[in-house]
Each structure stands twice: as C-alpha cells, then as structure tokens.
Design an enzyme around this catalytic site. Sequence first.
Site, PDB file in Angstrom:
ATOM      1  N   HIS A 289      -3.904  -5.767  -2.021  1.00  0.00           N
ATOM      2  CA  HIS A 289      -4.890  -5.330  -1.361  1.00  0.00           C
ATOM      3  C   HIS A 289      -5.838  -6.451  -1.194  1.00  0.00           C
ATOM      4  O   HIS A 289      -6.971  -6.266  -0.219  1.00  0.00           O
ATOM      5  CB  HIS A 289      -5.604  -4.032  -1.473  1.00  0.00           C
ATOM      6  CG  HIS A 289      -4.816  -2.768  -1.004  1.00  0.00           C
ATOM      7  ND1 HIS A 289      -3.771  -2.197  -1.932  1.00  0.00           N
ATOM      8  CD2 HIS A 289      -4.956  -2.094  -0.050  1.00  0.00           C
ATOM      9  CE1 HIS A 289      -3.125  -1.434  -1.348  1.00  0.00           C
ATOM     10  NE2 HIS A 289      -3.804  -1.192  -0.335  1.00  0.00           N
TER      11      HIS A 289
ATOM     12  N   SER B 297       0.852  -1.286  -0.049  1.00  0.00           N
ATOM     13  CA  SER B 297       0.154   0.046   0.071  1.00  0.00           C
ATOM     14  C   SER B 297       0.720   1.305   0.032  1.00  0.00           C
ATOM     15  O   SER B 297       1.886   1.217  -0.656  1.00  0.00           O
ATOM     16  CB  SER B 297      -0.829  -0.026   1.302  1.00  0.00           C
ATOM     17  OG  SER B 297      -1.927   0.825   0.892  1.00  0.00           O
TER      18      SER B 297
ATOM     19  N   GLU C 180      -0.521  -2.782  -8.406  1.00  0.00           N
ATOM     20  CA  GLU C 180      -1.870  -3.390  -7.728  1.00  0.00           C
ATOM     21  C   GLU C 180      -2.381  -2.148  -7.356  1.00  0.00           C
ATOM     22  O   GLU C 180      -1.723  -0.842  -7.218  1.00  0.00           O
ATOM     23  CB  GLU C 180      -1.568  -4.234  -6.633  1.00  0.00           C
ATOM     24  CG  GLU C 180      -0.694  -3.685  -5.345  1.00  0.00           C
ATOM     25  CD  GLU C 180      -1.544  -2.884  -4.275  1.00  0.00           C
ATOM     26  OE1 GLU C 180      -2.855  -3.169  -4.120  1.00  0.00           O
ATOM     27  OE2 GLU C 180      -0.979  -2.145  -3.474  1.00  0.00           O
TER      28      GLU C 180
END
Length: 343
Positions: free
Chosen positions: A314, A114, A247
């Site tokens: 995630h 993240s 991602e």
Amino acid sequence: MKIQYPTLKTPLTIGVTAPSSGVEQHLHLLITEAEKQLIQRGMKVIIGNTTWTQLKGRSTTKEKRVSELMDYLLDERIDVVMPPWGGSFLMELLPLIDWDELKKAGPKWILGYSDISTLSFVYTIMTGYASAHGVNFTELSAPQWDELSSKWIDVITCKTGHSITQSSSHYFQSSWEQVYKNPATGFYFDSETEWKVLNQERSNRMTGRLIGGCLNTLQILIGTPFDYVQSFINEYCSEEGTIWYLESVGMDAAKIYRALWQLKYNGWFNKCNGVLIGRAGLYENLGDFTLVDALGDIFDEMGIPVFYEVDIGHVPPQLVLVNGAVGEVIVEEGRGTLKMQFC
C-alpha cells in the site's frame, strides 16, 4: 507437483471486474484513463458492470460479483483478470466460487493487491496455478508509469522455464494526499527507499517459492475451508521451501504482531527460508513497541533472514511478486533485487 503458469497470446486482453469494491461515479475517470493507457500500448480491455458501482462497501451483491468473476476467469478471450482495486469483502466470494471448474479451466493471471490478494492467494494454494501481487487497474491511469509499476507486463509475459529480475525503487510515496487531490496523474514520490535487514547477523540473501499477500486479509483465512497452506507447502514447496511476503495497511505494531503470531502457530511458516515485509501503510507504533520489535519477537527464534521496508503493498511503488515462482532476494546497502524463476 509443479506450479503451472498461464500462457499468453498477443495482443493481451485485460478483464476488469470488481470482486470486492467497485469505483464510485466521481472516480470513474480512473477507469477510463487506465483503459486509455492500455489501449495506447496495444492491449484490449473488457470492463465488467461491477466495476462502475459501489454500495455498502461492495461493488454489488456477492452473487453478481462472483458471477462476473467466474465469467472472466473462464472467458478464453481474457488473459489477465485485473480488478480496479481492493476493498474489504472479497472473502464473501470464496464459498461461491466453483473451484473445480477453475482447476479444469487451467491457469489464468489474476493481478492486484490489498483485498485482491485474498483471491489470488487462495487461487494459487488451491489450484497450483500462479497468480500475481502488484498494481491494481486504477493505478495504471497515470499518463506515465514509474519503473516498478510498469514491470507487470514483463512479469506476466515471462515464459515458463525463464526468469525475470526486478530491483528496488529509488523513492517511494509517503502519503496519498496528492494522489487524492490529483486523480489519474500517477504517484508522488518524496522519500528515499531503503530495504532493511532485521538482523545483520543473518544472511542478506534468501531463496524459496514465493507466497503471500495482504496480512489484513490473509489472516482471516485461518480455520476456514480455504486454508490450504499446509497442503501447498507440502506439495509444491517441499524442495525449495518458501519465501513469505506480507504487507499491511491500518495495522499498528501490536496488530501486526498478533497476525504474524497467528500465522506462525498455524504452521504457515513451516519450511520458511525467509520473509519479506512491505512498507506498512497507515502504521503506528504501540507506545514503545515497534514494528522491529514485532518482527523480532516472531522470527528471531526461527533463525531466518527477514527484510522489511520492501517495495510491496500500500505504500507505492511496488514489485510484482508471483505466487508460486521460485524467488531469490538479495539486499545490499539498502538496495534490493528480486529474481523470479517460473519453474
């Protein structure tokens, strides 16, 4: 130039600091349980003050965050810097980090995903030191770790000149609802994993030096003093080329397309041999415009293999990918393997 990998001692010492978001009081259980799990496995844990607080979307002020982060990155006792989780504002620290001091200090593992990939990505492209994209510290609070999540230890203890192989998961977690209701109990896998090949006419294999992270946060680096991508490609990837892994979370098909378009026309995909796209978190189509449309519009003309719905990011579980390692990825009948060589 060669990528440098950290050399670890045993027992491992994990430093937990929050350069982006900290952990609110009602979730401190995640920190204490993760600490317990690591200690039971023979590791030492040092937890910084920033970990325990959260205000205005940040653990604390940027000055306090960067001070503790630098302390941990330079502390010879600490083998791995592992934040509790990501957040939104890690980019504020980039101008405050003493990059020359980090280069002098030598390589140290940074592990997370993240917003943490904002740090690990820049760390690798600016220093030539490897970093790792994978589980955050709070996800180790589970009493039992799944097969992919537990691989982080094997990956960071892999020695220079050696290789390590990971395989795709059998099932993934489609929703975080049960995790939120039952903190520190692990993931709740409910959907069958299938890695997909964008264009079946292309190869089911790709090789190159791995680099990437969270598309949401890497996109904002373009045009800043921290966009060393071209230098990294030219200096470290001239022979092997690159494999990009990306991602996203909370981006619909159009937002993903715009971000990839920006990366493409900024030259980030120069010398790219292939792309891995993680399962998109909180994703929606834009009308009849889908993720497959977005990926095709960006990559079809490049003639490279693209694998998507990969165990990255995630939507857990996820692989541990090492920025700077030479990767070989193969997909066959929905199953995938990733071999990384530390060279």
